[in-house]
Each structure stands twice: as C-alpha cells, then as structure tokens.
Scaffold this active site. Structure first.
Site, mmCIF file in Angstrom:
data_model
loop_
_atom_site.group_PDB
_atom_site.id
_atom_site.type_symbol
_atom_site.label_atom_id
_atom_site.label_comp_id
_atom_site.label_asym_id
_atom_site.label_seq_id
_atom_site.Cartn_x
_atom_site.Cartn_y
_atom_site.Cartn_z
ATOM 1 N N CYS A 1 -14.392 3.440 -27.700
ATOM 2 C CA CYS A 1 -15.688 4.041 -27.952
ATOM 3 C C CYS A 1 -16.389 4.264 -26.612
ATOM 4 O O CYS A 1 -17.309 3.523 -26.239
ATOM 5 C CB CYS A 1 -16.498 3.117 -28.846
ATOM 6 N N ARG B 1 2.794 -1.634 -6.039
ATOM 7 C CA ARG B 1 2.959 -0.371 -6.761
ATOM 8 C C ARG B 1 4.337 0.272 -6.532
ATOM 9 O O ARG B 1 4.970 0.748 -7.474
ATOM 10 C CB ARG B 1 1.870 0.593 -6.295
ATOM 11 N N GLU C 1 4.189 -6.705 1.646
ATOM 12 C CA GLU C 1 3.955 -7.080 0.252
ATOM 13 C C GLU C 1 3.667 -5.864 -0.616
ATOM 14 O O GLU C 1 2.533 -5.669 -1.042
ATOM 15 C CB GLU C 1 2.844 -8.143 0.148
ATOM 16 N N PRO C 2 4.693 -5.078 -0.911
ATOM 17 C CA PRO C 2 4.506 -3.922 -1.774
ATOM 18 C C PRO C 2 4.355 -4.329 -3.241
ATOM 19 O O PRO C 2 5.025 -5.259 -3.701
ATOM 20 C CB PRO C 2 5.796 -3.115 -1.584
ATOM 21 N N ARG D 1 -6.898 3.057 -15.068
ATOM 22 C CA ARG D 1 -6.861 3.745 -13.774
ATOM 23 C C ARG D 1 -7.445 5.166 -13.797
ATOM 24 O O ARG D 1 -8.186 5.532 -12.888
ATOM 25 C CB ARG D 1 -5.445 3.735 -13.197
ATOM 26 N N GLY E 1 0.781 -1.238 0.000
ATOM 27 C CA GLY E 1 0.000 0.000 0.000
ATOM 28 C C GLY E 1 0.803 1.273 0.000
ATOM 29 O O GLY E 1 0.220 2.362 -0.003
HETATM 30 C C1 LIG Z 1 -3.466 -8.099 0.055
HETATM 31 C C2 LIG Z 1 -2.719 -7.109 -0.738
HETATM 32 N N1 LIG Z 1 -1.387 -7.067 -0.607
HETATM 33 C C3 LIG Z 1 -0.639 -6.200 -1.322
HETATM 34 C C4 LIG Z 1 -1.229 -5.316 -2.208
HETATM 35 C C5 LIG Z 1 -0.339 -4.399 -2.951
HETATM 36 O O1 LIG Z 1 -0.619 -3.084 -2.725
HETATM 37 P P1 LIG Z 1 0.267 -1.945 -3.324
HETATM 38 O O2 LIG Z 1 0.415 -2.186 -4.769
HETATM 39 O O3 LIG Z 1 -0.487 -0.716 -3.032
HETATM 40 O O4 LIG Z 1 1.589 -1.992 -2.616
HETATM 41 C C6 LIG Z 1 -2.618 -5.317 -2.368
HETATM 42 C C7 LIG Z 1 -3.297 -4.338 -3.235
HETATM 43 O O5 LIG Z 1 -3.821 -3.346 -2.768
HETATM 44 C C8 LIG Z 1 -3.379 -6.242 -1.609
HETATM 45 O O6 LIG Z 1 -4.693 -6.290 -1.737
HETATM 46 N N1 LIG Z 2 -5.769 -1.736 -8.744
HETATM 47 C C1 LIG Z 2 -5.536 -0.676 -7.786
HETATM 48 C C2 LIG Z 2 -4.698 -1.096 -6.612
HETATM 49 C C3 LIG Z 2 -5.324 -2.042 -5.642
HETATM 50 C C4 LIG Z 2 -5.259 -3.464 -6.038
HETATM 51 C C5 LIG Z 2 -4.968 -4.436 -4.961
HETATM 52 N N2 LIG Z 2 -5.911 -4.583 -3.880
HETATM 53 C C6 LIG Z 2 -4.912 0.506 -8.471
HETATM 54 O O1 LIG Z 2 -4.713 0.478 -9.648
HETATM 55 O O2 LIG Z 2 -4.614 1.489 -7.847
#
Ligand SMILES: Cc1ncc(COP(=O)(O)O)c(C=O)c1O
Ligand SMILES: N[C@@H](CCCC[NH3+])C(=O)O
Length: 448
Positions: free
Chosen positions: A361, A293, A290-291, A330, A248
C-alpha cells in the site's frame, strides 16, 4: 533480455535456471520466490580466487555477507575458500551456525555493541574492523576482560567520491563510517590502536562505495592507502601487514551497465597496490577484498505471479505482482533498475510497455518502469533478474507481507534454503497483553 549464468530458455519455451524449469519451481515452492544460481556463485568465487592467485600476492577474498546472508550461502562461501565479512550478531550467528571457520570472519560495523564485540571475541573471529574511537576503547577493554588479544583493521575514509547512487557511497569525507584521513583522525587511530595491549593492529581498510564500474576510484583509494601506510611508518614506526580494499565492484543489471570482468577488477586493483607500495618502498602487504554484490547479484532471480492490471489510456499500464518493495526495496530506495520476462512464455514477443507494480500500500512500490512484455495474463509468472544481492537481505514485513522462500538450484536440483515465512512465524513476536484480550469471546481466534 540478458540471461546470466546457467539461465536459458528451455524446449518448453520457459525460463530455466540451474537446469530447473522455473514454472515448476513456482508451482512447487509458490511465489514470490527467490532463486539462486549456485553454479554462477561458485564460478564468480573461483574467478576472484584464481585472479588473485595469478597476481602472486598473499590475499583473502571475503564475501560481504550483508548482500545475502543465509546459512547455505555461508556454507558455500566456506567451501569455496572465501573469508566472510559480517556486520552484526545476526550475520555472525548465521555464519557460526553454518560452520563457517571463525578465523576467516571479519566483523564490520560503525556501532558494534559490547555484546557483539564479546560474541566475536568468544567465537575467535579473524579480526574486527574498527570504525571509530569509541569502538577502539571498547574493543581493548572487552578483550582485556577476556584475557584476549584481538586483531584489528582500522576503517579509514579516504575522501573519494565515486559515481554511484549517493546512498551507497561510503568513501567520501562526510560519511558515518571510519576514521577520516583529512582531519588526522586516521593517524590518531593508528597511534591509539598500536599502543593498546589487547589489540594487534593488522592494518587499514577502505571501502569507497557499491555498484562501481570505473576503476579510477579504486586506484585513487590504493594510492591514498599506500601514502597513509608510509606516513604511519615514518611517524609512528608502525607497518601494516594487511590492507583491505573493500568491495563495491558493479554488475550488469540492465543494458548499458558496463562492469569489468572479475579478473580485470582484481588485476587493475592489485597493479595499483603493487605500484603504490613499491614506490613507497613499503613491504608488500597481504591484500584483502570484500565483494558482496558481484558474487551473488546476478545469480539471483525473483519469480512472481502476475495478478491484477490497470490501464490508464495514454498514460500508463500497471501490471501487479504478488510481491514488490517488501522483497526488493532497491528500485524504490535507489531507483535501481532490473530486467524481467514472462518465465512461462519466454519466447512470446513483447507487445506492450508496462510498469510492474508491487502489492504494498505505497505508490512508490514499483519494481520496473517501461518494461516491454507480451500481453500478460493473471497467473503468468514474471521473472526478474539480478535480485541476488540486497533483495532478500533488505526484505521486510511491510504491510505484514510474509518474506518469500529462497531456493538454490544446480544441475537440475532445487533445494529450499530459506522457508517461506509462515503466518505463525510472522506473528511469533506479537504479544496481546492480558488487558487487551477479549474475555470469553471466540473473536479472532479461528483464523490461521
Ligand atoms: C565495508 C563494506 N564492505 C563490502 C561491501 C560490499 O559491497 P558490494 O556488495 O558492493 O561489493 C560493503 C557494502 O557496500 C561495505 O560497506
Ligand atoms: N544496499 C545497497 C548496497 C550497499 C550496502 C553496503 N554498504 C544496495 O542495495 O545497493
């Protein structure tokens, strides 16, 4: 605009990433094209691992592969010593085919199928993150059938609201994910899991949402997890050797986004965990995160070719590109923002404010609003930054637009890691039943 990682403007006045001229990449691989800055992903991975090493704690940094799951990325994650979070048989298979060590794979998901569970057990994955009571029963039963004992974490929803888009919050009580603390479901789950012969309870997992900048939510989650752990010890005599605090951590998409440095995220989080568990006089657990993004998001770019334009005097000017919501949902889904530039004329001064429209479209297919650009011409290359996470991963064939290719760039070398979808690939699963076929006609046969 902000240039992340190895990206820079080269002597030819063009955007360069990983030592590769992006105009040459567009010519060689076509557009739309996803480009991943390999050095930046490796740098981020090392920052996470180094930051944890400094804390002296036992840890695992699992890459949340949902952000961008392709074999090359799984391989890179393995090389960098990361673990891997998967949420489906597709992600698990990608990891396995890439030779990812199964014992470092964690399987998530709120509705894992029996087949997915069996596949994970057969593969010998490191653990399942159990999400609900139905799954706990299923896990135990399938493990028993196979004569296995599977390691599990219990996903708990700590009841924490964070400042991010509502669609990507997950820690609040009203969530489809996990066992909630408030109702007592989480404690019940510990009791059940601890009593199952074919489950080995490792501990608990908490993920509060995505693209989060402030640490308050993580601190609060650490506090709740520690409190819950000591309650479980006191009530049920169960001690958790592992806690997983999820991902997150936010990144800088546009000016005004204020992420912490990776080292700071880790330090603040681990300090909170150390304090909370120490004051509960609880044996310090191994900490997993668990990153997703923050490992790949700002390493990704998308190149588009500019096509048509439409000006509505005094209202708006649309500049259309050869992709859009099919390769990056997104902005349409979350109102996400991006920066962009003309890759082939990177030193030209911005002259006008435009809206970047996609080719789908769909009126909502707009990638960027109020973007200042030089006067764009058809054939110019638009480079959109920070598309490494949840863009390719969430891409679709809407309007039967084919998914773009993905290229890894590093030290002047560009390697294709996902081919552009071909027409044949896109049509591969279509079936024209006998009764729909036009007998004896050549109609529609020749177009490739
Ligand atoms: C359980 C879990 N772990 C990890 C992540 C990865 O999150 P982020 O990409 O924000 O680090 C997510 C997505 O939100 C998730 O649902
Ligand atoms: N898909 C989302 C992130 C959360 C997905 C994982 N729970 C995004 O693009 O920001």
């Amino acid at each position: 605009m902000y240039l992340h990682g190895t990206s820079r403007i080269n002597e030819a006045g063009r955007l360069e990433i990983g030592g590769c001229d992006t105009v040459e990449l567009a010519n060689r691989f076509g557009t739309p094209l996803y480009i991943m800055d390999e050095a930046l992903i490796r740098q981020k991975s090392r920052e996470y691992i180094e930051a944890f090493r400094k804390t002296g704690m036992r840890f695992q940094v699992a890459y949340a592969s949902k952000a961008f799951c392709v074999m090359a990325m799984c391989r890179l994650a393995a090389e960098e010593g990361l673990s891997l979070d998967v949420v489906s048989d597709g992600e698990l298979l990608t990891a396995m085919r890439a030779g990812f060590p199964p014992e470092r794979i964690h399987f998530h998901g709120n509705n894992k199928s029996p087949d997915e569970i069996a596949m994970g057990i057969d593969a010998g994955i490191g653990c399942f993150v159990a999400d609900n009571f139905v799954e706990l029963e299923m896990l135990d039963a399938i493990a028993a059938e196979k004569g296995a004992v599977v390691k599990v974490l219990l996903r708990i929803t700590p009841g924490i609201e964070v400042h991010t888009h509502e669609f990507i919050t997950t820690g609040q009580e009203d969530s489809k994910f996990g066992f909630d603390l408030g109702s007592g479901a989480a404690m019940k789950a510990v009791e059940i899991a601890a009593g199952k012969a074919n489950l080995e309870l490792l501990g608990v997992h908490s993920h509060i949402g995505s693209q989060i900048f402030e640490m308050e939510g993580f601190r609060a989650a650490a506090e709740k997890v520690a409190k819950f752990a000591s309650e479980a010890r006191d009530k049920l005599n169960v001690v958790f050797p592992v806690i997983n605090m999820g991902g997150g951590f936010g990144i800088r998409y546009v000016e005004g986004d204020t992420p912490l440095q990776v080292e700071e995220y880790v330090r603040v989080l681990t300090d909170a965990i150390k304090n909370e568990f120490a004051s509960a006089q609880y044996p310090m657990p191994e900490v997993w995160i668990e990153p997703g993004r923050s490992l790949v998001g700002d390493a990704g770019w998308t190149l588009y070719t500019i096509g048509t334009q439409k000006e509505i005097p005094g209202v708006n000017k649309y500049v259309a590109v050869d992709g859009g919501m099919s390769d990056n949902i997104r902005p349409a889904l979350y109102g996400a923002q991006h920066e962009a530039m003309l890759a082939n004329r990177a030193n030209d001064l911005p002259e006008e404010k435009v809206t970047i429209a996609g080719k789908a479209c769909e009126s909502g297919d707009k990638l960027i609003f109020d973007l200042m650009l030089p006067k764009a011409q058809p054939g110019d290359i638009l480079a959109v930054s920070c598309t490494g996470a949840y863009s390719f991963a969430m891409s679709s064939n809407y309007n039967r637009i084919r998914r773009p290719a993905v290229v890894f760039v590093a030290d002047g070398q560009a390697d294709l890691v996902v081919k552009r979808e071909s027409h044949d690939h896109m049509l591969a699963n279509d079936v024209l039943p006998e009764r729909f076929q036009v007998k004896g006609s050549q109609e529609g046969a020749a177009i490739r």
